[in-house]
Write an enzyme that holds these catalytic residues in place. Structure first.
Site, PDB file in Angstrom:
ATOM      1  CE  LYS A   1      -0.979  -3.114  -3.722  1.00 53.11           C
ATOM      2  NZ  LYS A   1      -1.780  -2.540  -2.620  1.00 53.11           N
TER       3      LYS A   1
ATOM      4  CB  SER B   1      -4.290  -0.399  -4.233  1.00 57.59           C
ATOM      5  OG  SER B   1      -3.604  -0.712  -3.023  1.00 57.59           O
TER       6      SER B   1
ATOM      7  CB  SER C   1      -5.329  -1.628  -0.406  1.00 58.79           C
ATOM      8  OG  SER C   1      -5.626  -0.321  -0.812  1.00 58.79           O
TER       9      SER C   1
END
Length: 480
Positions: A92, A167, A191
């Protein structure tokens, strides 16, 4: 090279454990695997928009170095024989990688190359994994959505009109689409679990501190995002290694048998006491298709010998409103400090959410902060009578791609995280694993929660469910 016992699936669909076995048998090379995954990404990415900072040449250079180690019979091997050498992976984009700017999903960020690898990135490099790219996220990671002011809109590979969640949006979309087997996201309220549930993959939100991370923060963890539980276990063996830069990390335990997930390693389900929570106490009502899939999973555990008892929701509107106020203030302080031109680049939804921070009093802020402890204590007390707790990951399936949240209302931003948020505050491990599909073919996530520090137990429960649930639907293909 091919062999009769090699899987017939395309190389981008192979698991990490399958790839490592093939490398060891000299049936495959990390170079040909990386080339195949890069070619698959090229076919998908124009529609999916899951990646940031893809560097094909750097990935191939890493693959060639790995190939040389395998040919010399000296692959990089981690704790308990865990091996990721030559396996394609992503991180990420809020997990720093040396030399790559970290926009944090927002056009408001000034792009400055990161000075060093964050702990998860360092562990993957040390393991010899092939780092393909970073994966997308929404502005500052504040949304359960693929919507970003910096990245193109990330979409769900099961239905490009739907959201992958967030996210860790790009990581979940990439895993479901077959951008290699290994992906790492972060989670502070759901997330990794929410996008995993909406994209049909597996993830573990580990106990706080199990995986060192930088910067650390209350509730914030990094977690593996994969198609299989076994691949997540391989990642855990490496990612959980110590790093002094995380002052909240747990002491290193080299005796956790992360890879012991075979049937002979499974504790018997008979006699386990499971809680089933279908109402979190606040937030959106669980939709019928989601409820049916989660309840069917509970019945399957019951048929295997576990006892299942209802668990009433333990979190309250007071708790969530307090946390909402605290996080609004924290975010308002950050965003209001930006020059106006940069501040105006932040997504309007997020600016609308943080604006109330300007009017919060010190008493409201202190009360909000105190709700972290209140939610932690409530979660631990509610889960104490049970070995594990089952629940939906989210109240419903994936929502429209262009929305910032399932109800798209910045004044009610957390209605969909009632099942996930408590376990960040309580520091308990919690996994998301697919347990069914809607009539429209969208995945439904089952959450499995364990007691603090029982990360291996949660992995083993997920592995047991993986066996019980049977064959899954084929993974999404590139649209014609």
């Amino acid at each position: 090279m091919t062999s009769p016992d090699m899987p017939s699936r395309p190389l981008h669909d192979w698991s990490a454990t399958e790839l490592v076995a093939a490398y060891a048998a000299r049936q495959l090379s990390p170079v040909e695997v990386t080339q195949a995954v890069l070619a698959h990404i090229e076919r998908w990415e124009g529609k999916l928009h899951a990646l940031y900072a893809l560097d094909a040449e750097a990935a191939l250079a890493q693959a060639r170095a790995s190939e040389a180690r395998w040919l010399e019979g000296e692959p990089l091997v981690g704790p308990q024989g865990a091996c990721l050498d030559g396996v394609p992976a992503t991180l990420k984009e809020n997990i720093a990688t040396r030399g790559t700017p970290m926009p944090l999903g927002t056009a408001a960020t000034e792009l400055v190359p990161a000075a060093e690898d964050a702990p998860p990135a360092a562990r993957l490099r040390e393991a010899g994994a092939v780092l393909l790219a970073k994966t997308t996220m929404p502005d500052y990671g504040m949304l359960s959505s693929g919507l970003s002011s910096f990245h193109a809109l990330t979409r769900n590979p099961w239905d490009l009109g739907k959201n992958p969640g967030g996210s860790s949006a790009g990581a979940a979309a990439a895993a479901a689409a077959g951008y290699g087997p290994l992906h790492v996201g972060t989670d502070i309220g759901g997330s990794v679990r929410l996008p995993a549930g909406w994209c049909g993959i597996f993830t573990l939100k580990p106990s706080l501190g199990r995986i060192p991370i930088k910067p650390p923060f209350a509730g914030r963890v990094a977690g593996p995002m994969t198609r299989t539980v076994a691949d997540a276990a391989q990642l855990m063996a490496h990612l959980s290694r110590p790093d002094w830069r995380d002052g909240m990390s747990l002491p290193w335990q080299d005796n956790i048998p992360w890879l012991a997930l075979g049937e002979q390693d499974m504790p018997p389900l008979r006699g386990l006491k499971l809680g089933l929570m279908m109402d979190a106490g606040w937030g959106l009502t669980v939709e019928p298709e989601t409820a049916a899939a989660v309840q069917a999973a509970a019945r399957a555990f019951e048929a295997a010998g576990a006892s299942v008892e209802p668990l009433r929701g333990f979190s309250t509107r007071t708790m969530i409103d307090g946390l909402d106020a605290f996080w609004r203030m924290r975010s308002w302080l950050d965003i209001s400090a930006l020059p106006e031109a940069r501040r105006n680049k932040v997504l309007p939804y997020i600016r609308a959410w943080v604006d109330r921070g300007a009017s919060l009093t010190a008493a409201e802020l202190y009360h909000g902060y105190s709700q972290m402890a209140a939610l932690r204590d409530a979660a631990i007390a509610a889960c104490e009578p049970f070995d594990y707790v089952l629940s939906p990951v989210s109240p419903g399936p994936a929502f429209p791609a262009e929305w910032a949240s399932p109800i798209n209302d910045p004044q009610r931003p957390f209605e969909h995280i009632a099942f996930t948020l408590p376990y960040n505050m309580s520091e308990q491990p919690a996994a998301s694993i697919n347990c069914g599909y809607t009539a429209a073919g969208l995945p439904i996530g089952l959450q499995i929660i364990g007691k603090r520090f029982d990360d291996l137990g949660v992995l083993r429960m997920a592995s047991a469910w993986e066996r019980m649930r049977g064959a899954q639907r084929p993974w999404p293909e590139v649209p014609g």
